[in-house]
Design an enzyme around this catalytic site. Sequence first.
Site, PDB file in Angstrom:
ATOM      1  N   CYS A  95      -2.135   1.403   8.575  1.00  0.00           N
ATOM      2  CA  CYS A  95      -1.120   0.489   8.065  1.00  0.00           C
ATOM      3  C   CYS A  95      -1.613  -0.949   7.837  1.00  0.00           C
ATOM      4  O   CYS A  95      -2.067  -1.612   8.754  1.00  0.00           O
ATOM      5  CB  CYS A  95       0.005   0.480   9.085  1.00  0.00           C
ATOM      6  SG  CYS A  95       1.462  -0.341   8.531  1.00  0.00           S
ATOM      7  N   GLY A 130       6.377  -2.678   6.300  1.00  0.00           N
ATOM      8  CA  GLY A 130       7.746  -3.176   6.331  1.00  0.00           C
ATOM      9  C   GLY A 130       8.686  -2.340   7.180  1.00  0.00           C
ATOM     10  O   GLY A 130       8.328  -1.256   7.650  1.00  0.00           O
ATOM     11  N   GLU A 131       9.879  -2.877   7.396  1.00  0.00           N
ATOM     12  CA  GLU A 131      10.907  -2.190   8.172  1.00  0.00           C
ATOM     13  C   GLU A 131      12.005  -1.743   7.205  1.00  0.00           C
ATOM     14  O   GLU A 131      12.777  -2.566   6.706  1.00  0.00           O
ATOM     15  CB  GLU A 131      11.465  -3.153   9.244  1.00  0.00           C
ATOM     16  CG  GLU A 131      12.700  -2.660   9.958  1.00  0.00           C
ATOM     17  CD  GLU A 131      12.598  -1.232  10.501  1.00  0.00           C
ATOM     18  OE1 GLU A 131      11.636  -0.919  11.217  1.00  0.00           O
ATOM     19  OE2 GLU A 131      13.491  -0.423  10.182  1.00  0.00           O
ATOM     20  N   SER A 142      11.183   5.870   8.961  1.00  0.00           N
ATOM     21  CA  SER A 142      10.686   5.432  10.264  1.00  0.00           C
ATOM     22  C   SER A 142      11.155   4.010  10.539  1.00  0.00           C
ATOM     23  O   SER A 142      10.983   3.115   9.716  1.00  0.00           O
ATOM     24  CB  SER A 142       9.151   5.491  10.263  1.00  0.00           C
ATOM     25  OG  SER A 142       8.636   5.017  11.487  1.00  0.00           O
ATOM     26  N   GLU A 167       0.828  -1.200   0.000  1.00  0.00           N
ATOM     27  CA  GLU A 167       0.000   0.000   0.000  1.00  0.00           C
ATOM     28  C   GLU A 167       0.866   1.255   0.000  1.00  0.00           C
ATOM     29  O   GLU A 167       1.930   1.270   0.604  1.00  0.00           O
ATOM     30  CB  GLU A 167      -0.829   0.052   1.276  1.00  0.00           C
ATOM     31  CG  GLU A 167      -1.676  -1.152   1.505  1.00  0.00           C
ATOM     32  CD  GLU A 167      -2.228  -1.196   2.924  1.00  0.00           C
ATOM     33  OE1 GLU A 167      -3.041  -2.067   3.191  1.00  0.00           O
ATOM     34  OE2 GLU A 167      -1.832  -0.361   3.758  1.00  0.00           O
ATOM     35  N   CYS A 220       5.021  -6.404  15.572  1.00  0.00           N
ATOM     36  CA  CYS A 220       4.581  -5.454  16.602  1.00  0.00           C
ATOM     37  C   CYS A 220       3.100  -5.749  16.879  1.00  0.00           C
ATOM     38  O   CYS A 220       2.313  -5.926  15.961  1.00  0.00           O
ATOM     39  CB  CYS A 220       4.763  -4.016  16.126  1.00  0.00           C
ATOM     40  SG  CYS A 220       6.489  -3.620  15.801  1.00  0.00           S
ATOM     41  N   CYS A 263       5.962  -7.970   6.919  1.00  0.00           N
ATOM     42  CA  CYS A 263       6.967  -7.480   7.869  1.00  0.00           C
ATOM     43  C   CYS A 263       7.353  -8.619   8.808  1.00  0.00           C
ATOM     44  O   CYS A 263       6.538  -9.490   9.098  1.00  0.00           O
ATOM     45  CB  CYS A 263       6.378  -6.314   8.675  1.00  0.00           C
ATOM     46  SG  CYS A 263       7.598  -5.390   9.626  1.00  0.00           S
ATOM     47  N   CYS A 280       0.178  -3.601  15.344  1.00  0.00           N
ATOM     48  CA  CYS A 280       0.277  -3.262  13.916  1.00  0.00           C
ATOM     49  C   CYS A 280      -0.342  -4.368  13.078  1.00  0.00           C
ATOM     50  O   CYS A 280      -0.040  -5.541  13.260  1.00  0.00           O
ATOM     51  CB  CYS A 280       1.736  -3.071  13.524  1.00  0.00           C
ATOM     52  SG  CYS A 280       1.947  -2.762  11.755  1.00  0.00           S
ATOM     53  N   CYS A 340       3.200   8.218   1.917  1.00  0.00           N
ATOM     54  CA  CYS A 340       3.686   7.170   2.805  1.00  0.00           C
ATOM     55  C   CYS A 340       3.979   5.940   1.953  1.00  0.00           C
ATOM     56  O   CYS A 340       3.098   5.407   1.285  1.00  0.00           O
ATOM     57  CB  CYS A 340       2.599   6.900   3.850  1.00  0.00           C
ATOM     58  SG  CYS A 340       3.053   5.603   5.002  1.00  0.00           S
ATOM     59  N   SER A 369       9.903   4.387  16.173  1.00  0.00           N
ATOM     60  CA  SER A 369       8.659   3.889  16.755  1.00  0.00           C
ATOM     61  C   SER A 369       8.948   3.391  18.164  1.00  0.00           C
ATOM     62  O   SER A 369       9.333   2.247  18.357  1.00  0.00           O
ATOM     63  CB  SER A 369       8.102   2.749  15.894  1.00  0.00           C
ATOM     64  OG  SER A 369       7.770   3.258  14.622  1.00  0.00           O
ATOM     65  N   LEU A 370       8.762   4.258  19.138  1.00  0.00           N
ATOM     66  CA  LEU A 370       9.147   3.917  20.515  1.00  0.00           C
ATOM     67  C   LEU A 370       8.022   3.146  21.227  1.00  0.00           C
ATOM     68  O   LEU A 370       8.205   2.001  21.625  1.00  0.00           O
ATOM     69  CB  LEU A 370       9.513   5.203  21.265  1.00  0.00           C
ATOM     70  CG  LEU A 370      10.141   5.007  22.629  1.00  0.00           C
ATOM     71  CD1 LEU A 370      11.448   4.237  22.558  1.00  0.00           C
ATOM     72  CD2 LEU A 370      10.370   6.354  23.324  1.00  0.00           C
ATOM     73  N   HIS A 371       6.906   3.788  21.411  1.00  0.00           N
ATOM     74  CA  HIS A 371       5.664   3.147  21.878  1.00  0.00           C
ATOM     75  C   HIS A 371       5.656   2.633  23.314  1.00  0.00           C
ATOM     76  O   HIS A 371       4.598   2.251  23.825  1.00  0.00           O
ATOM     77  CB  HIS A 371       5.244   1.996  20.962  1.00  0.00           C
ATOM     78  CG  HIS A 371       5.124   2.369  19.521  1.00  0.00           C
ATOM     79  ND1 HIS A 371       4.549   3.535  19.097  1.00  0.00           N
ATOM     80  CD2 HIS A 371       5.516   1.723  18.386  1.00  0.00           C
ATOM     81  CE1 HIS A 371       4.578   3.597  17.775  1.00  0.00           C
ATOM     82  NE2 HIS A 371       5.166   2.515  17.324  1.00  0.00           N
ATOM     83  N   ASN A 415      -5.005   3.036  15.766  1.00  0.00           N
ATOM     84  CA  ASN A 415      -5.989   2.780  14.734  1.00  0.00           C
ATOM     85  C   ASN A 415      -6.405   1.313  14.855  1.00  0.00           C
ATOM     86  O   ASN A 415      -5.648   0.425  14.484  1.00  0.00           O
ATOM     87  CB  ASN A 415      -5.343   3.059  13.379  1.00  0.00           C
ATOM     88  CG  ASN A 415      -6.323   3.671  12.410  1.00  0.00           C
ATOM     89  OD1 ASN A 415      -7.514   3.389  12.456  1.00  0.00           O
ATOM     90  ND2 ASN A 415      -5.806   4.513  11.533  1.00  0.00           N
TER      91      ASN A 415
HETATM   92  N1  SAH Z   1       8.703  -0.546  10.561  1.00  0.00           N
HETATM   93  C1  SAH Z   1       8.724   0.883  10.613  1.00  0.00           C
HETATM   94  C2  SAH Z   1       7.794   1.582   9.618  1.00  0.00           C
HETATM   95  C3  SAH Z   1       6.410   1.029   9.431  1.00  0.00           C
HETATM   96  S1  SAH Z   1       5.235   1.314  10.729  1.00  0.00           S
HETATM   97  C4  SAH Z   1       8.438   1.351  12.022  1.00  0.00           C
HETATM   98  O1  SAH Z   1       8.138   0.522  12.864  1.00  0.00           O
HETATM   99  O2  SAH Z   1       8.551   2.545  12.298  1.00  0.00           O
HETATM  100  C5  SAH Z   1       4.903   3.038  10.681  1.00  0.00           C
HETATM  101  C6  SAH Z   1       4.296   3.595  11.965  1.00  0.00           C
HETATM  102  O3  SAH Z   1       2.921   3.218  12.093  1.00  0.00           O
HETATM  103  C7  SAH Z   1       4.988   3.084  13.197  1.00  0.00           C
HETATM  104  O4  SAH Z   1       5.204   4.103  14.132  1.00  0.00           O
HETATM  105  C8  SAH Z   1       3.987   2.080  13.702  1.00  0.00           C
HETATM  106  O5  SAH Z   1       4.213   1.805  15.029  1.00  0.00           O
HETATM  107  C9  SAH Z   1       2.675   2.772  13.416  1.00  0.00           C
HETATM  108  N2  SAH Z   1       1.504   1.901  13.454  1.00  0.00           N
HETATM  109  C10 SAH Z   1       1.398   0.638  13.002  1.00  0.00           C
HETATM  110  N3  SAH Z   1       0.162   0.143  13.227  1.00  0.00           N
HETATM  111  C11 SAH Z   1      -0.551   1.124  13.828  1.00  0.00           C
HETATM  112  C12 SAH Z   1      -1.901   1.213  14.305  1.00  0.00           C
HETATM  113  N4  SAH Z   1      -2.755   0.206  14.183  1.00  0.00           N
HETATM  114  N5  SAH Z   1      -2.290   2.397  14.867  1.00  0.00           N
HETATM  115  C13 SAH Z   1      -1.420   3.429  14.939  1.00  0.00           C
HETATM  116  N6  SAH Z   1      -0.152   3.403  14.525  1.00  0.00           N
HETATM  117  C14 SAH Z   1       0.300   2.249  13.975  1.00  0.00           C
END
Ligand code: SAH
Length: 387
Positions: free
Chosen positions: A360, A186-187, A218, A111, A135, A131, A138, A124, A240-242, A317
């Site tokens: 995503c 993807g990463e 990212s 996408e 996570c 991937c 995700c 984007c 992407s810390l989280h 999301n």
């Molecule tokens: N692998 C990379 C890039 C892809 S994810 C990374 O991890 O940064 C891009 C961003 O979208 C990341 O910050 C990820 O944590 C966030 N993301 C993925 N799924 C999500 C969701 N369901 N709601 C909100 N953010 C999300």
Amino acid sequence: MSQQQHADQFAPPVPALGGGARRALVGLSRDELTETLATMGEPAFRARQLWQWIYGRGETRFDSMTDLAKSLRAKLSEGFVVGRPEVARDMRSIDGTAKWLVRFPDGQEVESVHIPEADRGTLCVSSQVGCTLTCKFCHTGTQRLVRNLGAAEIVGQLMLARDALGDWPSAREDRAVTNVVMMGMGEPLYNYDNVAKALRIFLDNDGISLSRRKITLSTAGVVPMIKRCGEELGVNLAVSLHAVTDELRDVIVPLNKKYPIAELMAACRDYPGVNNARRITFEYVMLKDVNDSPADAKALVQLIANVPAKVNLIPFNAWPGAPFECSSPASIDRFAQVVMDAGYPSPIRTPRGRDILAACGQLKSESVRLKRAERGALAAQDPAPVA
Ligand code: SAH
């Protein structure tokens, strides 16, 4: 697995965007294009002209490249193609967000999403089919990695979006795609070589001509690749810390078990070119009762104390079957206030394109489901094969 083993195992097919036996030009580096023309006896300035047609004007027909000799145009048409991936679906949200399900010749799909704002238009872009990082919040993380994208397929997403948005030539004033974020599926740092090659094409001043400041990569935190990304590409970094503890991050971003928070923060602090005018963006997805308390916000502020940073708070999301809920608007605001009071910008990302599943991995998953349903329907119709 080493970076190299990973790259070999998940390599894209070659050629990626071919036109039968003809060789694809989109995705070749500037040097490769120059060498290709040199083998045809053409000087370097011809490669520059061709590059400008492809990336400056979005031209796909050699016949329209009027400043190239007719004989060269004929030779190019015979041996080469300026291709695009296929648009499997083109969806437009009522808020202006556009999303494309992009299909490659081997049938794999990713996408790309375009998010228009008052002062910019951000594309984007995806870097892999699926991937490996799993996570937990995700949706792409629920799809196994199929393969890396080649540079041609990464660049192809931008070419296709600009075609669809009428965004040529590159020199126009009101460009629809002013910024690129490698934040799709993807990463990117697990597909570094192809991503780097594609970003160099985006950066080239004779073509797409995006500045380093308009490109953000990212990562979930592939620590050994972060420095190289800064040194070689110099693009903005988003991380992407989280989570603020290894205990929680180990669970929701399992890559943390390999590269824990302290190592990640050290790599961020040392990111080449980072300063208060060029900050690292820390992405933080807001998960109800998981990582969204004021104490988490205070711990976050302490973690980033030595890093020029801004914090991007992302309302989770939700997707069908997701094991989390999004934090309430009040707790997101409370969290943002703590971060802001400590002197860090902490914008809350506005969800965009909800009506077209712009989060995503959602559209791709829906497509896979549809295909399964189609297959199921077909299987129901077809008589069982006779053994
Ligand atoms: N692998 C990379 C890039 C892809 S994810 C990374 O991890 O940064 C891009 C961003 O979208 C990341 O910050 C990820 O944590 C966030 N993301 C993925 N799924 C999500 C969701 N369901 N709601 C909100 N953010 C999300």
